[in-house]
Design a protein around this motif. Structure first.
Motif, PDB file in Angstrom:
ATOM      1  N   ARG A   1       0.841  -1.209   0.000  1.00 17.06           N
ATOM      2  CA  ARG A   1       0.000   0.000   0.000  1.00 17.06           C
ATOM      3  C   ARG A   1       0.872   1.252   0.000  1.00 17.06           C
ATOM      4  O   ARG A   1       0.599   2.221  -0.707  1.00 17.06           O
ATOM      5  CB  ARG A   1      -0.887   0.037   1.243  1.00 17.06           C
ATOM      6  CG  ARG A   1      -2.029  -0.950   1.202  1.00 17.06           C
ATOM      7  CD  ARG A   1      -2.877  -0.807   2.467  1.00 17.06           C
ATOM      8  NE  ARG A   1      -3.900  -1.828   2.504  1.00 17.06           N
ATOM      9  CZ  ARG A   1      -5.045  -1.762   1.832  1.00 17.06           C
ATOM     10  NH1 ARG A   1      -5.304  -0.717   1.084  1.00 17.06           N
ATOM     11  NH2 ARG A   1      -5.919  -2.740   1.891  1.00 17.06           N
ATOM     12  N   ARG A   2       1.932   1.203   0.830  1.00 15.49           N
ATOM     13  CA  ARG A   2       2.833   2.348   0.934  1.00 15.49           C
ATOM     14  C   ARG A   2       3.504   2.621  -0.419  1.00 15.49           C
ATOM     15  O   ARG A   2       3.642   3.770  -0.838  1.00 15.49           O
ATOM     16  CB  ARG A   2       3.894   2.054   2.006  1.00 15.49           C
ATOM     17  CG  ARG A   2       4.857   3.172   2.295  1.00 15.49           C
ATOM     18  CD  ARG A   2       5.604   2.924   3.599  1.00 15.49           C
ATOM     19  NE  ARG A   2       6.365   1.669   3.589  1.00 15.49           N
ATOM     20  CZ  ARG A   2       7.620   1.573   3.181  1.00 15.49           C
ATOM     21  NH1 ARG A   2       8.266   2.638   2.766  1.00 15.49           N
ATOM     22  NH2 ARG A   2       8.247   0.417   3.210  1.00 15.49           N
ATOM     23  N   MET A   3       3.906   1.554  -1.096  1.00 19.11           N
ATOM     24  CA  MET A   3       4.557   1.711  -2.402  1.00 19.11           C
ATOM     25  C   MET A   3       3.602   2.350  -3.412  1.00 19.11           C
ATOM     26  O   MET A   3       3.993   3.224  -4.188  1.00 19.11           O
ATOM     27  CB  MET A   3       5.013   0.340  -2.931  1.00 19.11           C
ATOM     28  CG  MET A   3       6.176  -0.255  -2.167  1.00 19.11           C
ATOM     29  SD  MET A   3       6.391  -2.009  -2.560  1.00 19.11           S
ATOM     30  CE  MET A   3       7.296  -1.907  -4.106  1.00 19.11           C
ATOM     31  N   ALA A   4       2.336   1.907  -3.384  1.00 24.33           N
ATOM     32  CA  ALA A   4       1.347   2.457  -4.327  1.00 24.33           C
ATOM     33  C   ALA A   4       1.117   3.939  -4.047  1.00 24.33           C
ATOM     34  O   ALA A   4       1.074   4.761  -4.976  1.00 24.33           O
ATOM     35  CB  ALA A   4       0.044   1.672  -4.218  1.00 24.33           C
ATOM     36  N   CYS A   5       0.993   4.291  -2.745  1.00 27.42           N
ATOM     37  CA  CYS A   5       0.765   5.698  -2.387  1.00 27.42           C
ATOM     38  C   CYS A   5       1.971   6.556  -2.766  1.00 27.42           C
ATOM     39  O   CYS A   5       1.826   7.680  -3.260  1.00 27.42           O
ATOM     40  CB  CYS A   5       0.464   5.822  -0.893  1.00 27.42           C
ATOM     41  SG  CYS A   5      -1.136   5.131  -0.442  1.00 27.42           S
ATOM     42  N   MET A   6       3.163   6.024  -2.524  1.00 23.67           N
ATOM     43  CA  MET A   6       4.384   6.764  -2.870  1.00 23.67           C
ATOM     44  C   MET A   6       4.464   6.994  -4.387  1.00 23.67           C
ATOM     45  O   MET A   6       4.814   8.089  -4.847  1.00 23.67           O
ATOM     46  CB  MET A   6       5.613   5.988  -2.376  1.00 23.67           C
ATOM     47  CG  MET A   6       6.933   6.636  -2.709  1.00 23.67           C
ATOM     48  SD  MET A   6       7.085   8.317  -2.053  1.00 23.67           S
ATOM     49  CE  MET A   6       7.669   7.972  -0.407  1.00 23.67           C
TER      50      MET A   6
END
Lengths: 381, 165
Positions: A327-332
């Motif tokens: 999720r963090r990678m997608a948001c970044m």
């Protein structure tokens, strides 16, 4: 590279799912001979048919349009006739997740390369001993001490860099899988099972991960390499419930082993994040409970209802299908302007407006100015 | 319903999912769907949550022929190649399925793409695809007399507020 026709792709995807031409044709609503013609390129495939095939065959549109052969980590395994269609769909899902991880690494600039230490079990005659010893070495390497590990997923994600995805497969024969493409690795868990079982499957798959380098391992009832399965079971049991941690917990709870009650087993199971049955088996294994007494407890206990009465966490709590790091990678990636909102929604498996809410919450939590603050045509636009 | 193979350079406008969402949020979807030559791809249609009033309205518009369905032709090599390029080309475009299908159809057939997404618009500009935004369609509604000037202004403000959220 030679161009692969859409028909060939359809045949390949159908075969990977273990579906016959007749079964696929029926789902598509055409005659078997028509599908055969589509696969050989003798008949054109319409856009409407292709969209329906993406659903029937669990493959994205780009799979059918890609030029040349795409390497699949499951190519050899999926030929095995023992693997049923639901498990095949889950495995194809895991294949798709690894491809998405590779794309997210490019878009976000965050690499997810697991820090896996490799062991060999070839020299061990007894897989139970190998499982115990390697689990102890891993617990030491990850600095887990003698504490219970109620959230194995978090430990694997944060300390090992190994991501676990959830997939709902109602058919009961599939519990989990581990796959690696040589750079990235991931675990897939069947979230149709209760949390305690999921928490056992996770280190079980992790056990497979530390003894195999690349490829895929699938967990199916009746589809086992006895030696490796016994190793992985022993690894999981010792990783989650090592003897010293259990002794410590029993002492702190002032439990007198011979008179242990089903409620005390439930408390211990909750503390260690495992199912009631797994804890009971473990206590029996260490002779904390006699086999006869364990049988009686098992016969009369109603763990789910009693957990609720005792105010313990519900063992059927939901297992989020996407790992936090993913999720963090997608948001970044979205924050950097590398992907559109639509692609963000795809990665997060949600609608576009909900995807933006997830992104905004992430931006607030890491204290960055959300993309909507970049002006009219900001990335959030 | 619009022809899947409308003539090259015709006035077909392919809508991105967010455009439909914005117009739905300001209660102007019905008015929007009265404009001529609007279409979506199946991927854009699938990006709308189901069930939802918006998806229901879009399905009804498709059935009534108010909205066309234009998809990448699986047998057309150019459209397939463009799709792959927009979806996961060398530059790793980062576009969603709906944007990639819309842009490959728009590029191959000379249609117009309607989007507000910065990433999608940048790619469309560099590919020479004709572009419109939500405010262009809103202005057209006003010009066509489908909404009043006052409604035009209030909707513009409302969508701007949505974009800032």
């Amino acid at each position: 590279m030679a161009e692969t026709g859409i028909g060939e792709r359809v045949a390949e995807a159908r075969s990977q799912l273990g579906l016959t031409q007749a079964e696929t044709a029926e789902k598509l609503g055409v005659a078997r001979s028509t599908l055969a013609e589509m696969e050989t390129g003798a008949r054109k495939i319409t856009a409407d048919e292709l969209y329906r095939l993406t659903e029937i065959l669990s493959r994205p549109l780009q799979y059918f349009f890609s030029v040349g052969k795409r390497a699949s980590i499951f190519s050899f395994r999926l030929k095995d006739e023992e693997i049923g269609e639901p498990a095949r769909r889950s495995l194809i899902g895991l294949d798709n997740r690894l491809a998405e991880l590779a794309a997210l690494e490019r878009f976000s600039g965050i690499l997810v390369r697991p820090r896996l230490k490799q062991y060999s079990i070839e020299g061990w005659k007894n897989p139970d001993v190998a499982g115990r010893n390697i689990a102890m070495m891993e617990r030491a390497r990850l600095q887990l001490g003698v504490s219970p590990v109620p959230n194995v997923r978090e430990v694997l994600e944060q300390r090992v860099g190994l991501l676990a995805f959830g997939d709902y497969t109602p058919a009961g024969d599939f519990s989990g899988a581990f796959a690696s493409d040589g750079e990235r690795s991931a675990i897939l868990i069947n979230v149709a099972h209760i949390k305690g079982r999921v928490n056992f499957t996770l280190p079980h798959e992790y056990g497979h991960a530390v003894v195999m380098k690349n490829g895929v391992h699938i967990e199916l009832r009746g589809y086992v390499d006895a030696h490796e399965e016994r190793f992985a079971d022993a690894f999981a049991a010792n990783f989650l419930m090592p003897l010293d941690a259990l002794e410590d917990a029993l002492e702190r709870a002032s439990v007198s082993p011979p008179e242990i009650t089903s409620d005390q087993v439930l408390f211990l199971a909750s503390q260690f994040g495992v199912s009631f049955e797994a804890m009971l088996n473990r206590l029996t294994h260490f002779n904390v409970i006699e086999t006869k007494h364990a049988r009686e407890i098992k016969k009369t206990a109603k763990p789910v209802a009693r957990s609720r009465e005792l105010g313990l966490p519900d063992p059927r709590d939901e297992f989020d299908s996407l790992p936090q790091t993913y999720r963090r990678m997608a948001c970044m990636a979205f924050h950097k302007g590398s992907i559109s909102r639509s692609r963000l929604a795809e990665f997060l498996r949600t609608a576009q407006d909900e995807a933006y809410d997830i992104y905004a919450a992430w931006a607030a939590s890491v204290d960055v100015v959300s993309a909507s603050g970049k002006g009219k045509r900001g990335a959030a636009a | 319903m619009l022809s899947l193979r409308a003539a090259r350079g015709s006035g077909v406008r392919l809508l991105d999912a967010m455009i439909l969402i914005y117009f739905s949020k300001v209660d102007l979807l019905e008015a929007l769907l009265r404009l001529p030559d609007l279409a979506v791809t199946t991927s854009v249609r699938n990006e709308l949550r189901r069930p939802s009033p918006l998806r229901d309205a879009v399905e009804a518009a498709l059935a009534d022929g108010l909205l066309g369905l234009c998809d990448v032709d699986p047998e057309d090599g150019t459209e397939r190649t463009l799709y792959i390029m927009y979806r996961d080309g060398d530059g790793f475009s980062g576009l969603g399925e709906g944007e990639a299908t819309s842009m490959s159809v728009a590029c191959a057939r000379g249609f117009t793409f309607v989007s507000h997404d910065r990433k999608a618009r940048e790619t469309a500009v560099s590919a020479g695809i004709k572009l419109l935004d939500w405010d262009d369609l809103l202005a057209e509604l006003s010009d066509q007399g489908l909404i009043t000037a006052k409604r035009h202004e209030s909707a513009k403000q409302a969508i701007r507020r949505l974009l800032k959220e």
